[in-house]
Design an enzyme around this catalytic site. Structure first.
Site, PDB file in Angstrom:
ATOM      1  N   ASP A 199      46.477  38.480  40.378  1.00 48.09           N
ATOM      2  CA  ASP A 199      47.577  39.235  40.978  1.00 48.09           C
ATOM      3  C   ASP A 199      47.089  39.877  42.281  1.00 48.09           C
ATOM      4  O   ASP A 199      45.904  39.819  42.600  1.00 48.09           O
ATOM      5  CB  ASP A 199      48.107  40.311  40.006  1.00 48.09           C
ATOM      6  CG  ASP A 199      46.989  41.096  39.357  1.00 48.09           C
ATOM      7  OD1 ASP A 199      45.949  41.318  40.024  1.00 48.09           O
ATOM      8  OD2 ASP A 199      47.140  41.506  38.192  1.00 48.09           O
ATOM      9  N   ASP A 221      46.999  43.351  44.362  1.00 53.90           N
ATOM     10  CA  ASP A 221      47.223  44.790  44.386  1.00 53.90           C
ATOM     11  C   ASP A 221      47.131  45.289  45.824  1.00 53.90           C
ATOM     12  O   ASP A 221      46.313  44.814  46.604  1.00 53.90           O
ATOM     13  CB  ASP A 221      46.166  45.502  43.527  1.00 53.90           C
ATOM     14  CG  ASP A 221      46.276  45.087  42.082  1.00 53.90           C
ATOM     15  OD1 ASP A 221      47.371  45.197  41.510  1.00 53.90           O
ATOM     16  OD2 ASP A 221      45.268  44.609  41.516  1.00 53.90           O
ATOM     17  N   ASP A 237      36.367  51.165  40.345  1.00 57.30           N
ATOM     18  CA  ASP A 237      35.346  51.025  39.302  1.00 57.30           C
ATOM     19  C   ASP A 237      34.055  50.373  39.796  1.00 57.30           C
ATOM     20  O   ASP A 237      33.004  51.006  39.806  1.00 57.30           O
ATOM     21  CB  ASP A 237      35.913  50.312  38.056  1.00 57.30           C
ATOM     22  CG  ASP A 237      36.551  48.956  38.351  1.00 57.30           C
ATOM     23  OD1 ASP A 237      36.686  48.597  39.548  1.00 57.30           O
ATOM     24  OD2 ASP A 237      36.902  48.254  37.386  1.00 57.30           O
TER      25      ASP A 237
HETATM   26  P1  ATP Z   1      41.983  41.107  37.526  1.00 58.18           P
HETATM   27  O1  ATP Z   1      43.401  41.499  37.899  1.00 58.18           O
HETATM   28  O2  ATP Z   1      41.535  39.822  38.099  1.00 58.18           O
HETATM   29  O3  ATP Z   1      41.690  41.258  36.061  1.00 58.18           O
HETATM   30  P2  ATP Z   1      41.316  43.436  39.082  1.00 58.18           P
HETATM   31  O4  ATP Z   1      40.003  43.867  39.681  1.00 58.18           O
HETATM   32  O5  ATP Z   1      42.434  43.204  40.046  1.00 58.18           O
HETATM   33  O6  ATP Z   1      41.004  42.177  38.194  1.00 58.18           O
HETATM   34  P3  ATP Z   1      43.064  45.311  37.818  1.00 58.18           P
HETATM   35  O7  ATP Z   1      43.029  45.796  36.415  1.00 58.18           O
HETATM   36  O8  ATP Z   1      44.222  44.495  38.287  1.00 58.18           O
HETATM   37  O9  ATP Z   1      41.711  44.532  38.032  1.00 58.18           O
HETATM   38  O10 ATP Z   1      42.896  46.591  38.733  1.00 58.18           O
HETATM   39  C1  ATP Z   1      43.048  46.548  40.154  1.00 58.18           C
HETATM   40  C2  ATP Z   1      41.994  47.425  40.814  1.00 58.18           C
HETATM   41  O11 ATP Z   1      42.163  48.793  40.423  1.00 58.18           O
HETATM   42  C3  ATP Z   1      40.559  47.079  40.432  1.00 58.18           C
HETATM   43  O12 ATP Z   1      40.059  46.030  41.222  1.00 58.18           O
HETATM   44  C4  ATP Z   1      39.844  48.391  40.697  1.00 58.18           C
HETATM   45  O13 ATP Z   1      39.577  48.547  42.065  1.00 58.18           O
HETATM   46  C5  ATP Z   1      40.891  49.421  40.288  1.00 58.18           C
HETATM   47  N1  ATP Z   1      40.730  49.853  38.875  1.00 58.18           N
HETATM   48  C6  ATP Z   1      41.334  49.324  37.785  1.00 58.18           C
HETATM   49  N2  ATP Z   1      40.984  49.960  36.666  1.00 58.18           N
HETATM   50  C7  ATP Z   1      40.138  50.942  37.036  1.00 58.18           C
HETATM   51  C8  ATP Z   1      39.421  51.973  36.332  1.00 58.18           C
HETATM   52  N3  ATP Z   1      39.517  52.093  35.017  1.00 58.18           N
HETATM   53  N4  ATP Z   1      38.644  52.801  37.065  1.00 58.18           N
HETATM   54  C9  ATP Z   1      38.570  52.679  38.414  1.00 58.18           C
HETATM   55  N5  ATP Z   1      39.200  51.739  39.109  1.00 58.18           N
HETATM   56  C10 ATP Z   1      39.986  50.877  38.451  1.00 58.18           C
HETATM   57 MG    MG Z   2      44.412  42.751  39.567  1.00 55.37          MG
END
Ligand code: ATP
Ligand code: MG
Length: 423
Positions: free
Chosen positions: A52, A54, A136
């Site tokens: 996705d 963001d 994170d």
């Molecule tokens: P994917 O969607 O491929 O699983 P993602 O890195 O995009 O991986 P998401 O859960 O969509 O993960 O979260 C988007 C972003 O928000 C992350 O890349 C991170 O920067 C931030 N994020 C998400 N969860 C946390 C958390 N628990 N603590 C700090 N930052 C977070």
């Molecule tokens: Mg994501």
């Protein structure tokens, strides 16, 4: 801050969702800063297809509501804007300040909403540098700008991406304490991206694993689907075990583990997760009912056996099995809550395993029409593989034959064939 200009990275707009581009352009045009961030940038830099996209911006949720007609504010822990397009939702977060979970919660308590749920006041938002530090891991904190098409790095994410290192931003222990789910995220990304975990990021995990018990069980359920239903479930499971996290999430399953890792529960988990990964790779659907029904099948059999013994064989096996279901599911929900609509289907799938032991008769015929037949049949096949049992293999192949011949014979074949799809 390190800035990588357009010519020095491989992110191309044609690989970014059109809707995400629209949101970025609209925000920029209205005079706000806006960036693609998180998994989208990370995966594009790795040459992979993002799950996705963001976006993060300095526009507040109130400003976004004014700017986008298709905008809805969501989120309990953090307020996010969802910009809703036909088949896609683009998530937009306002820059947040570093390490503010506690403050956020306080702040959230005092949020003022109007009657449409719109946020009326807010003041905890930060700048892009603050936002970068509260994310994170370093590789999740890279920002892609649509104004000059550069990638910005405030935390050493590009270096870690090149070296294949998962590194928590800031002091790892503090960051895990703020949000213990980060321990799960670290292992998930290490497995998914085949990267190593930096020693200082890895060290506190087994020590702090217990903190997961402070997370709302409903959030842990959601996280467990991300762990096992995003295509890298088997490797994630191995990493979770290595860092003592699996044992924390699923204590009932871990009780059955052996030193050699050859218990039936472990063999089931391995086979189940490998099959699930395969299905996802082949764009087939996956189902949390099947996931949890299979995970807890052998503990359910053990529990049924205990009930039989407790009642000194005075109950029918079916009754003992039914009694055991409640205790197995209660145990399963000790740390993470499996929603009721899922547990009630798990019960049905388990009972169908008993019915499926007989292939002929009225009940068997009816079973072919049961909408849950497909999932129950898949569990039967999985059991046959895990137990390497010729009887169960024969039974599942008989059911398959039975189904095919009913389709041929039966006038209501459309209903049955719907059920057979993806067997
Ligand atoms: P994917 O969607 O491929 O699983 P993602 O890195 O995009 O991986 P998401 O859960 O969509 O993960 O979260 C988007 C972003 O928000 C992350 O890349 C991170 O920067 C931030 N994020 C998400 N969860 C946390 C958390 N628990 N603590 C700090 N930052 C977070
Ligand atoms: Mg994501």
């Amino acid at each position: 801050m390190v800035m990588i200009p357009r010519i020095k990275h491989m992110i191309s707009r044609k690989n970014i969702s059109k809707n995400a581009l629209k949101v970025l352009y609209r925000l920029n045009k209205a005079g706000y800063e806006a960036y693609l961030v998180g998994g989208g940038v990370r995966d594009l830099l790795l040459g992979q297809k993002p799950k996705d996209f963001d976006i993060t911006t300095n526009a507040t949720p109130e400003q976004m509501i004014k700017l986008f007609r298709n905008c809805r504010l969501v989120g309990r822990r953090f307020i996010l804007a969802h910009i809703i397009f036909n088949a896609e939702i683009i998530e937009v977060a306002t820059f947040r300040r570093d390490n503010l979970i506690k403050e956020y919660k306080e702040h959230y308590k005092n949020f003022k909403f109007n009657k449409n749920g719109m946020l009326l006041s807010d003041n905890t938002f930060g700048k892009i540098e603050d936002d970068a530090h509260r994310r994170d891991i370093t590789i999740n904190s890279l920002y892609y700008s649509m104004t000059d098409f550069s990638v910005r790095d405030y935390v050493g994410g590009l270096r870690d991406l090149q070296k294949g290192i998962i590194r928590l931003i800031g002091d790892p222990e503090t960051r895990y304490r703020e949000d213990p789910v980060r321990m799960l995220r670290v292992t998930r990304f290490a497995a998914k991206l085949n990267m190593s975990i930096a020693p200082e990021t890895a060290e506190p995990i087994p020590r702090l694993a217990l903190l997961l018990h402070n997370i709302p069980p409903s959030r842990l359920f959601e996280e467990s689907l991300k762990l096992f239903h995003t295509g890298y479930g088997y490797l994630t499971y191995c990493k979770l075990c290595e860092y003592q996290l699996f044992q924390l999430l699923f204590p009932t399953l871990a009780e059955n583990f052996t030193k050699k890792g050859d218990s039936i529960t472990e063999r089931m988990l391995v086979q189940l997760l490998k099959n699930t990964d395969n299905r996802i790779q082949n764009q087939m659907r996956v189902n949390p009912v099947f996931l949890f029904a299979a995970m807890f099948w052998y503990p359910q059999l053990n529990a049924a056996e205990l009930v039989v013994q407790k009642h000194s064989n005075s109950l029918t096996y079916y009754d003992a099995f039914s009694i055991a279901i409640n205790s197995t599911l209660e145990e399963a929900c000790r740390v993470l809550t499996i929603p009721k609509k899922i547990t009630s289907l798990i019960k049905d799938i388990w009972k169908l395993q008993l019915y499926m032991s007989r292939i002929y008769g009225k009940r068997a015929k009816k079973l072919l029409l049961n909408p849950k037949f497909r999932v129950a049949y898949n569990l039967l096949m999985l059991r046959a593989t895990v137990e390497n049992s010729p009887e169960l293999r024969k039974l599942s192949s008989n059911w398959h034959q039975h189904k095919i011949s009913s389709i041929k014979k039966n006038s209501i074949h459309t209903k049955i064939s719907n059920n057979l799809i993806s067997l």
